[in-house]
Structures are given as C-alpha cells and as structure tokens.
Scaffold this active site. Sequence first.
Site, PDB file in Angstrom:
ATOM      1  N   ASP A   1     -32.020  11.882  -3.338  1.00  0.00           N
ATOM      2  CA  ASP A   1     -33.467  11.809  -3.102  1.00  0.00           C
ATOM      3  C   ASP A   1     -33.892  10.342  -3.001  1.00  0.00           C
ATOM      4  OD1 ASP A   1     -34.609  14.766  -4.135  1.00  0.00           O
ATOM      5  OD2 ASP A   1     -32.833  14.082  -5.179  1.00  0.00           O
TER       6      ASP A   1
ATOM      7  N   THR B   1     -37.048  17.623  -0.764  1.00  0.00           N
ATOM      8  CA  THR B   1     -35.632  17.370  -1.074  1.00  0.00           C
ATOM      9  C   THR B   1     -35.257  17.848  -2.477  1.00  0.00           C
ATOM     10  OG1 THR B   1     -36.091  15.114  -1.823  1.00  0.00           O
ATOM     11  CG2 THR B   1     -35.503  15.387   0.511  1.00  0.00           C
TER      12      THR B   1
ATOM     13  N   ASN C   1     -33.403  18.179 -10.401  1.00  0.00           N
ATOM     14  CA  ASN C   1     -32.210  17.476 -10.864  1.00  0.00           C
ATOM     15  C   ASN C   1     -32.307  17.077 -12.333  1.00  0.00           C
ATOM     16  OD1 ASN C   1     -30.620  17.478  -8.546  1.00  0.00           O
ATOM     17  ND2 ASN C   1     -31.744  15.744  -7.681  1.00  0.00           N
TER      18      ASN C   1
ATOM     19  N   HIS D   1     -26.819  14.546   0.698  1.00  0.00           N
ATOM     20  CA  HIS D   1     -27.615  15.691   1.158  1.00  0.00           C
ATOM     21  C   HIS D   1     -29.005  15.280   1.648  1.00  0.00           C
ATOM     22  CE1 HIS D   1     -24.662  18.242  -0.939  1.00  0.00           C
ATOM     23  NE2 HIS D   1     -24.822  17.455  -1.993  1.00  0.00           N
ATOM     24  N   ASP D   2     -29.818  14.790   0.712  1.00  0.00           N
ATOM     25  CA  ASP D   2     -31.254  14.621   0.995  1.00  0.00           C
ATOM     26  C   ASP D   2     -31.569  13.628   2.121  1.00  0.00           C
ATOM     27  OD1 ASP D   2     -31.742  16.485  -0.970  1.00  0.00           O
ATOM     28  OD2 ASP D   2     -32.078  14.992  -2.540  1.00  0.00           O
TER      29      ASP D   2
ATOM     30  N   ASP E   1     -36.973  15.268  -6.191  1.00  0.00           N
ATOM     31  CA  ASP E   1     -36.598  15.353  -7.616  1.00  0.00           C
ATOM     32  C   ASP E   1     -35.519  14.313  -7.922  1.00  0.00           C
ATOM     33  OD1 ASP E   1     -34.584  16.647  -6.128  1.00  0.00           O
ATOM     34  OD2 ASP E   1     -34.125  18.066  -7.735  1.00  0.00           O
TER      35      ASP E   1
ATOM     36  N   PHE F   1     -27.998  24.324  -4.756  1.00  0.00           N
ATOM     37  CA  PHE F   1     -28.780  24.031  -5.969  1.00  0.00           C
ATOM     38  C   PHE F   1     -30.304  24.146  -5.785  1.00  0.00           C
ATOM     39  CE2 PHE F   1     -31.056  20.913  -8.657  1.00  0.00           C
ATOM     40  CZ  PHE F   1     -30.781  21.450  -9.908  1.00  0.00           C
ATOM     41  N   ASN F   2     -30.876  23.496  -4.758  1.00  0.00           N
ATOM     42  CA  ASN F   2     -32.347  23.475  -4.639  1.00  0.00           C
ATOM     43  C   ASN F   2     -32.919  24.886  -4.526  1.00  0.00           C
ATOM     44  OD1 ASN F   2     -32.499  20.705  -4.738  1.00  0.00           O
ATOM     45  ND2 ASN F   2     -32.521  20.431  -2.518  1.00  0.00           N
TER      46      ASN F   2
HETATM   47  C1  BDR Z   1     -29.311  19.141  -3.648  1.00  0.00           C
HETATM   48  O1  BDR Z   1     -29.264  19.325  -5.058  1.00  0.00           O
HETATM   49  C2  BDR Z   1     -29.574  18.110  -5.711  1.00  0.00           C
HETATM   50  O2  BDR Z   1     -28.700  17.884  -6.773  1.00  0.00           O
HETATM   51  C3  BDR Z   1     -29.551  17.035  -4.675  1.00  0.00           C
HETATM   52  O3  BDR Z   1     -30.515  16.036  -4.963  1.00  0.00           O
HETATM   53  C4  BDR Z   1     -29.859  17.752  -3.385  1.00  0.00           C
HETATM   54  O4  BDR Z   1     -31.253  17.828  -3.154  1.00  0.00           O
HETATM   55  C5  BDR Z   1     -27.937  19.401  -3.079  1.00  0.00           C
HETATM   56  O5  BDR Z   1     -27.545  20.709  -3.343  1.00  0.00           O
HETATM   57 CA    CA Z   2     -32.795  16.485  -4.392  1.00  0.00          CA
END
Ligand code: BDR
Ligand code: CA
Length: 313
Positions: free
Chosen positions: A16, A125, A40, A241-242, A11, A166-167
């Site tokens: 990502d 991701t 996102n 993160h991703d 996303d 978040f994801n």
């Molecule tokens: C995740 O949330 C998104 O904002 C980032 O792309 C990542 O996948 C981190 O919590």
């Molecule tokens: Ca992401």
Amino acid sequence: MTKTKIILDCDPGHDDALAMMLAVASPKIELAAVTTSAGNQTPEKTLNNAMRMLTLLNRQDIPVAGGNRTPLVKPLETAGNVHGKSGLDGAELPDPDFKPQDMTAIELIAKTISESKEPITLVVTGPMTNAALFLRVYPELGQKLERIVYMGGAMGLGNWTPSVEFNIYVDPEAAKIVMNAGIPLTMAPLNVTHKAQITKEEIAELDQIDNPVAHAFYGLLNFFELYHEAPKWGFFGAPLHDPCTIAWLIDPDMFESEYMNVDVETKGELTTGETVCDYYELTGKPKNTDVLLNIDRDKFIQLIKDSLATFNK
Ligand code: BDR
Ligand code: CA
C-alpha cells in the site's frame, strides 16, 4: 496533461505504501485524499502508517481520515505475519507531523467527491469495508465515481485460504456491495500481482537511489520479501500487489486485461471470499470488471525506480 484525480483507500502495509509513493510521484495522478481501513494491521496502526508515509513523502497537505474499525460482519483478521508488528516493519519512518481530518473515512470520501469539479477514481488497496459503507451511506455520490480500481481477489488462486485472497477474505460482504454497485471496476487480482514481483537484486538497486524515500523502501521491501521466500510460493521475488492499481492508472498499456462479470462468494463452506470470475461468460450477467491478467514486469520495475528518483533533491 490531464491528471487522474484519485482517493486512495488503503491499509498500509508495505505494498500500500509503495502504491501511495507511485501516486504522489506521478505527474499523471492527483492524490486528493487518503483514507485508511483496518486490514493488514489494526485501524490505529494503518492510519498512523499512512500518515508516517505522507510525512516521509513530504505531502502532509493531503487530507487523511481513518475509517472502519472492523469488517461489516466478520471479526477483524490482520496480517502481522506479512507486514510485521507495526504493519510497516523494516525501516525507520518519521512520526506523523500533522493531524488527520476530524471526520471519518466515508465523510472524507464524500466531501472530496462533492467538492471536486473533476471526476474521482476510488482506488482500494485494502479490504473494501470503507468503500461499501460509503456506497451505502452516500449512494448518489457513489454513482458520481468515475471508477473503482481495486487490488483483491483472484481467478483460481488464493493467498490466505486456498481460493481466497486476503483483502476479500477480510470483508467479503463489503466486496459484494462494491462489486454489485454498478460502478465501472478494474480489478488487480493475484493472477497479475503474482507476476509483479521484485527480486532481491532489484530491491538492492533501490538503495542506490540516493534519497530518504528510496532508502526507506529498500528497508521496507527487504522486510516484505522475507515472507515471500517460503518455497511453497515458488516466487523469485516479492509480489507487489497494491502498486498494480496505480501503475494501471499511470500506464494501462503496461497491462493485458479481460472484461468479465466478477462477483464474490459469501456463504461457501470452503470458499467464503472467493471471487467468481466469469471468464467464459457462463452466467450471462453483465460484464462489470476489467480484470488485469498480465503485466510488463520490466516496465513496472522501471516505473518504481523512476518514481523513487523523483524524490532526489
Ligand atoms: C493484499 O493483502 C495485503 O496484505 C496487501 O497489502 C495486499 O493489499 C494482497 O493479498
Ligand atoms: Ca493492502
């Protein structure tokens, strides 16, 4: 060299986009398809961003398809506060100069797996909506997946609510389907991604790499870093993160991990979307997930620099 053949369901999103760049640059990865999810940003924006990024990377040959418009049950919540209005603010990116496939994300995932002689790893991701829909519509093809590697969740941390990442927050019901599908899983939780920080100085160094991809990521990561400057996080840079998912596929020795059962809360009063990681084997449930907990940050930053340098003419 045997390559790991992957589908990236993402996303984009700054991190990502960086994960996609690592996959394209690596001689150890074959990026067979890209699918996009709402997360996102809106589904239209994340699809457009994936295509803008593939245009920048000059990989318009990689098939792309857009997926879910909303999570399975909840209304969509996006993260414009982190990733900006476009979902990829901070750099001038080219408009896509190719078209997405005339099919949905889950159809492209199914087609890629059916037509592949080699096993496929699905890398997720973003929210897991597409992955869950795919597993529900094509269960036999799902069982052919070698593994699902995802960024999401945490063991005792949260970045969207106190205990929720978040994801998983965006689509907990989808995460539950994926985590209980019986497919080998690798999880990159906040515990490891918060150690995968890039400093402002290191972002500045990326601009010394003289090609359009590196210059674009210099702008993108400067934008992404701003959100993470708030003192409450206690960060010294921006957590990437991703890209941890792709870095693990390229060089698993860069990480330390523990094998355990991971499930997700979908009915909590305060905790809906919390990943429940059975570190001490208290449930007796089968260990379904390799959970990444530590990263060699120096090696990770070096991988990013080396990958960006592959785009030099
Ligand atoms: C995740 O949330 C998104 O904002 C980032 O792309 C990542 O996948 C981190 O919590
Ligand atoms: Ca992401």
